[in-house]
Structure formats: C-alpha cells, structure tokens
Design an enzyme around this catalytic site. Structure first.
Site, PDB file in Angstrom:
ATOM      1  N   ALA A 103       0.845  -1.016  -0.392  1.00 51.94           N
ATOM      2  CA  ALA A 103      -0.260   0.092  -0.081  1.00 51.94           C
ATOM      3  C   ALA A 103       0.650   1.094  -0.226  1.00 51.94           C
ATOM      4  CB  ALA A 103      -1.173   0.176   1.244  1.00 51.94           C
ATOM      5  N   ALA A 163       0.798   6.038   1.100  1.00 49.86           N
ATOM      6  CA  ALA A 163      -0.124   6.557   2.086  1.00 49.86           C
ATOM      7  C   ALA A 163       0.815   7.895   1.242  1.00 49.86           C
ATOM      8  CB  ALA A 163      -0.126   6.104   2.762  1.00 49.86           C
ATOM      9  N   SER A 164       0.526   8.371   1.932  1.00 49.55           N
ATOM     10  CA  SER A 164       0.954  10.459   1.315  1.00 49.55           C
ATOM     11  C   SER A 164       1.932  10.104   2.133  1.00 49.55           C
ATOM     12  CB  SER A 164      -0.440  11.311   1.435  1.00 49.55           C
ATOM     13  OG  SER A 164      -0.624  11.214   3.388  1.00 49.55           O
ATOM     14  N   GLN A 180       5.003   4.160   1.962  1.00 44.00           N
ATOM     15  CA  GLN A 180       4.088   3.601   1.737  1.00 44.00           C
ATOM     16  C   GLN A 180       5.010   1.862   2.347  1.00 44.00           C
ATOM     17  OE1 GLN A 180       5.743   4.262  -2.452  1.00 44.00           O
ATOM     18  NE2 GLN A 180       7.846   2.508  -2.595  1.00 44.00           N
ATOM     19  N   VAL A 181       4.329   0.815   2.553  1.00 45.91           N
ATOM     20  CA  VAL A 181       4.163  -0.565   3.078  1.00 45.91           C
ATOM     21  C   VAL A 181       4.625  -1.383   2.395  1.00 45.91           C
ATOM     22  CG1 VAL A 181       3.523  -2.411   4.410  1.00 45.91           C
ATOM     23  CG2 VAL A 181       2.758   0.461   4.475  1.00 45.91           C
ATOM     24  N   LYS A 212       6.927  -0.218   7.081  1.00 44.55           N
ATOM     25  CA  LYS A 212       6.241   1.456   6.593  1.00 44.55           C
ATOM     26  C   LYS A 212       7.807   2.343   6.410  1.00 44.55           C
ATOM     27  CE  LYS A 212       4.010   4.307   8.864  1.00 44.55           C
ATOM     28  NZ  LYS A 212       2.468   4.479   9.708  1.00 44.55           N
ATOM     29  N   ASP A 241      -7.805   7.445  14.104  1.00 47.92           N
ATOM     30  CA  ASP A 241      -7.782   7.368  11.927  1.00 47.92           C
ATOM     31  C   ASP A 241      -8.827   6.083  11.866  1.00 47.92           C
ATOM     32  OD1 ASP A 241      -7.891   8.176   9.630  1.00 47.92           O
ATOM     33  OD2 ASP A 241      -6.386   7.988   9.335  1.00 47.92           O
TER      34      ASP A 241
END
Length: 557
Positions: free
Chosen positions: A127, A129-130, A133-134, A148, A283
C-alpha cells in the site's frame, strides 16, 4: 511577510486552487497582498467543478494536501457527500515512490542493506499513503513483517507547505468572518503537530505498544506490535497482519463473519481508549481496519492518535450520554461549559439549535442517532454561535463517525447508542480504578491525615471563642460601597426637600405678620424665606439631572 522562491510558487498554486473553487474575491485580496495578479476571468463556482477533480488537484499538489484531503474525507460537517466520496480514494490509492528510494532510505536508517536485514523484501509495495508506503518482508528468522518507509525528502516539503499555509491562515483569520469563527491558525497548528507526529515512526511504534497494552482485555481486537531493533524515525517494522481490509469484504464473506460481537467489542474498545486510557486511535477509517484470518479486528496506522485529559474525559462522557439518550438541553449545557466563549456569543440560539437537533433524531428513534455526526453537528453549531469547542470534541466526533461506517459494514443492525449506554457502568468503574493509583491513594491519605490531625485544635479554638463571646462573623457583601453611596444620596435629597418645604411653609405664615422691614411692600423676612426656598429648589433639580446623567454615562461604559 513577503514570500519568495518556492514559497511564492506554492502560494500562487494554492490561490489558483481557491480561485478555481469559487473564492475569487478572497484570492484577489491575498494576491494583492503579496504583489502579484491572478486570473482576471470570472472564477467558476464550486458546483461547476467535479468532486473527483478536487481530489486530483490535492493529490497533484503533494503529500501535505493529500493528507489534508484524507482529513477532510472524514468531515461531513465541512463538505458535501459527493466531495467526501471523491476524497475517500486518497485514503487507499496514492501513487508509490520508486524502490531505489526505498533501498536508499532503509540503508541510511538501519545502517545495513535490505538483503542483510531481511530474508525477503517485496519490491512492489502492499500500500502507498501520503507520507510513506508499506512493503511485505520477512526477518532473518522467517518472521513475517511489514516495513513502512517514509517518502524521501518529505519533511522538508511539508515544512515549506506549512510556511505558505500559515500565511493564508493568518490572512483569513484577520480579514474574513469564517476565519474569525474557525480560527484557521489554531486548526493549522494542530494539523501541523499531527503530521509531525505521523512523520516520527518511533512515536508510532510507541503508540502501537501502548495501545496493545491498553486493549489486552479485548480478545477480538488485535494491534500489531513493532520490531524495536528495526524501527527508526523513517522506517517502521511491525507484525504482518494476515487478513483483508474491511472495505474489500465481499457480501458472501461477510456472511461467514460474526459481525455483531466484533462491532460491539470495537466500540467498547474505543470508548475505553477515549474515556479511560486517554490515548486513542484517531483514524479508524475502513482502510485502516482489517479482518484477520482468525476472525479478529486489526487496527492499523497509529500515526494519528488523540489524547484526552481526565477533566475532558468527564465532559466527553457526559456529552456522549446526553446525545445518545436524546437530551438536547443537557448536551447544549455541557458543550457550553467545555468551550471557550468568543465575541458575538448567542447562547439562547445555540441551545435552541442543539435541542432541535437532538429532538429531531429522538423523534426518528434513538437507535437511528449517529453519535459521531451529532458531535460534529454540535461543534459546527457552537462555532456558528460564538463558541470555540476543544479539538478533542471534533476529533472524537470524526472517530465515532468512522467507527459507525465500519460498524454498518460488519453489522447493519448495530445500535451504537445502546452500546454506549451499556458501557457506562463499566467505563465509570474503570475510571475510578484508574484514579485509585498508588500515587493518588497516598496523596489522598496524606491530605486526610493533615485534615484530621489539625481538626481537634481548630474545633477547640472555635469552641473557646464561642464560650468567651469572642466569635465574630465578618460578612462581606458585593458592591457595599456603591449601595451605601446610593442610599446616602437618597437621604440627602429627602432632607433637602424637607428643609425647602419648611422654608416655604414658614414664609407663608410670616406673610401675615406686619413688620417695618418690607421688600416690595411685603414682610421682608417672608420674602427672604421664599427666595432661599426658590434657590434651593432650583439647585436641587439641577443636581438631580447632573447626577443622573453621570450615572447613565458610567453604565454605558
């Protein structure tokens, strides 16, 4: 402050975006403030621009604005549903950065090459993200993990973005009504601190450990734990979660999941986080909630957490209960007590709006109340009527709203309000047990020792004073001097009036006594009494008008 270089370029990009979404008047002012012109054509309205384009524009402007879009995606009190749906994709679908940068960052942070630290490291990210990433990986002992990795040069880019955003926030706070109401500088500072914390992966590792410890009594909740030796500020290695995102569950696979107990435990876990522990995952959007292969709920991405102090926990618990039970007036009173009062405060209108809001939901049925949405509505009405609510209330509302979305995926019949009411007794007990720590207990015992130790001596002194008639009570009334001054003025005016009346009556009686001393053919003494009474009456009337005028001026000030 005049901007230059990359800051000025970014400033122009932001103003162009504002112009594109219908704020040409504001944009022209802000552009003139920095000494450059913007498009002269008529700006489109927000309705003319597709919501998907808004998400694309934010993504094109970089990680800071992608993160802003992710935050806005969970705020239905600020944006229409079409924009929320468009921005939701930023929570899951962000472009990854090259693997070469991943290798360079891991080497710089861990001090060893990827091939030395891991027995397996997937090139393609799981994945993106902003902020990072993972990647899937495995340690040298075969343990499955995820790594990550933070985006390259992200800290410098975000720092530059916030310099520009601070300029815009300051301008709007000073020159616009919406800025004075929402305090964009305060909101921006909270947003900046949130992103700074998310950029510190060591802090996220600490949050994973703390949350895992706090939720150990919830067997259906799983929090992946970090691998301490493989965690730095820019690299986070933690347990691999075997399962799938809740958003990717097919209708058929949902039938195999016992959704009701999962949602019940998830809500209870979050209530404990917020109202007992004071640290909560802030979140929990569906992209951060996994269903594990063994049928548990896994909470991911603890970069964004919220904190609640004990006093705030009490207020939030009371407000939650008032909203969940449909008590509008009580909810309004609690919100007023926990908020800061601003200029233009309209408490009657705020209480009327909240009572109407809660009553509307109550008429539809308590099970239909969306507590998270109701808390966000309370925050919005508070701002509109001159109250600045604490950020914890808005963050809790957003969190509960996201939880409600997760709950409806797992069990559409779940009633969060009933869960809140069922959990009250347990939460209160846990809060009392938390307050009864060894330190608090010893502190209370010391205070009790001081109180009871000095009590006999104090009682003896009071009894001796009563026996010897030496007991005095000093009553201190508020505004005593002003009251006495007013009474004295009244007494003086009454006395002056009586004297003047006596002079007039005496002069009238003396008019019948003939004497050799005459004025204008009348007894002189009687005329003198009449003149004194007339002058005294004139002075009294003027004095009354002057004193009343001065009193009114003081009240107006």
């Amino acid at each position: 402050m005049k901007l230059s270089g990359p800051y000025l370029k970014r400033y122009k990009e932001i103003l162009t975006l504002l112009w594109k979404y219908g704020r040409s008047d504001l944009v022209q002012q802000m552009g003139a403030d920095e000494g450059f012109d913007l498009p002269k054509a008529d700006a489109p309205t927000a309705a003319d621009v597709a919501p998907e384009q808004f998400a694309n524009d934010l993504e094109a402007m970089g990680p800071t604005y992608v993160k802003l879009g992710q935050v806005l995606a969970g705020r239905p009190d600020l944006l229409p549903q079409a924009y929320l749906t468009a921005l939701a994709r930023l929570q899951d679908h962000v472009k990854p950065f090259p693997y070469e940068d991943v290798e360079r960052i891991v080497l710089a942070e861990l001090g060893v090459r990827i091939s030395k630290a891991f027995s397996r490291f997937d090139i393609e990210p799981i994945a993106a993200a902003s902020l990072g990433q993972v990647h899937g990986a495995a340690l040298r002992d075969g343990r499955a993990v995820v790594v990550k990795v933070q985006r390259p040069d992200i800290r410098q880019q975000i720092a530059e973005d916030f310099e520009v955003l601070a300029e815009i926030a300051a301008f709007m706070d000073e020159h616009t009504a919406i800025g004075k109401r929402y305090r964009f500088q305060t909101v921006l500072e909270e947003f900046r601190l949130t992103i700074q914390n998310e950029l510190n992966y060591e802090l996220e590792a600490h949050n994973l450990v703390a949350l895992g410890r706090n939720l150990r009594d919830f067997p259906l909740i799983f929090v992946p734990q970090p691998v301490r030796d493989y965690c730095t500020r820019s690299v986070l290695t933690m347990d691999y979660v075997r399962g799938q995102k809740i958003t990717s569950l097919s209708p058929l696979s949902r039938l195999d999941i016992k959704g009701a107990p999962l949602v019940e435990e998830l809500f209870r876990a979050y209530l404990k986080q917020v109202l007992v522990d004071g640290l909560f995952h802030a979140d929990p959007h569906p992209g951060n909630v996994f269903i594990t292969d063994d049928g548990r709920i896994a909470l991911l991405d603890l970069g964004m957490v919220g904190h609640t102090a004990p006093g705030m926990q009490d207020s939030l618990l009371k407000l939650l209960l008032a909203v969940s039970e449909g008590k509008g007036e009580e909810a309004a009173d609690i919100a007023v007590r926990m908020s800061e009062k601003m200029d233009g405060l309209d408490l009657p209108e705020f209480r009327r709006q909240i009572s109407h809001l809660v009553a509307l939901h109550r008429d539809q049925g308590l099970e239909q109340i969306n507590v998270g949405q109701s808390l966000l509505d309370v925050s919005r009405h508070a701002r509109e009527n001159g109250l600045f609510v604490p950020s914890e209330l808005t963050l809790l509302g957003k969190t509960l709203l996201q939880l409600d979305e997760v709950g409806r995926i797992l069990d559409p019949t779940f009633d969060p309000n009933a869960c809140i009411r069922r959990s009250v007794t347990e939460l209160t007990t846990q809060r009392m047990q938390k307050d009864l720590t060894q330190g608090n207990l010893f502190s209370s015992l010391l205070e009790a020792k001081d109180f009871f130790g000095s009590l006999p001596a104090r009682l003896n002194r009071i009894m001796d004073a009563v026996t010897n008639s030496e007991l005095h009570l000093n009553v201190r009334a508020l505004d005593t001097k002003h009251v006495l001054d007013g009474m004295q003025k009244i007494a003086n005016r009454i006395t002056t009036g009586l004297i003047l009346a006596a002079l007039i009556i005496g002069a009238a009686l003396l008019m019948r006594v003939r004497t050799h001393f005459e004025i204008f053919g009348y007894p002189g003494l009687a005329i003198i009494c009449f003149l004194l009474a007339g002058l005294g009456g004139f002075y009294l009337v003027i004095n009354i008008f002057v004193q009343d005028y001065k009193s009114r001026k003081k009240l107006d000030r």
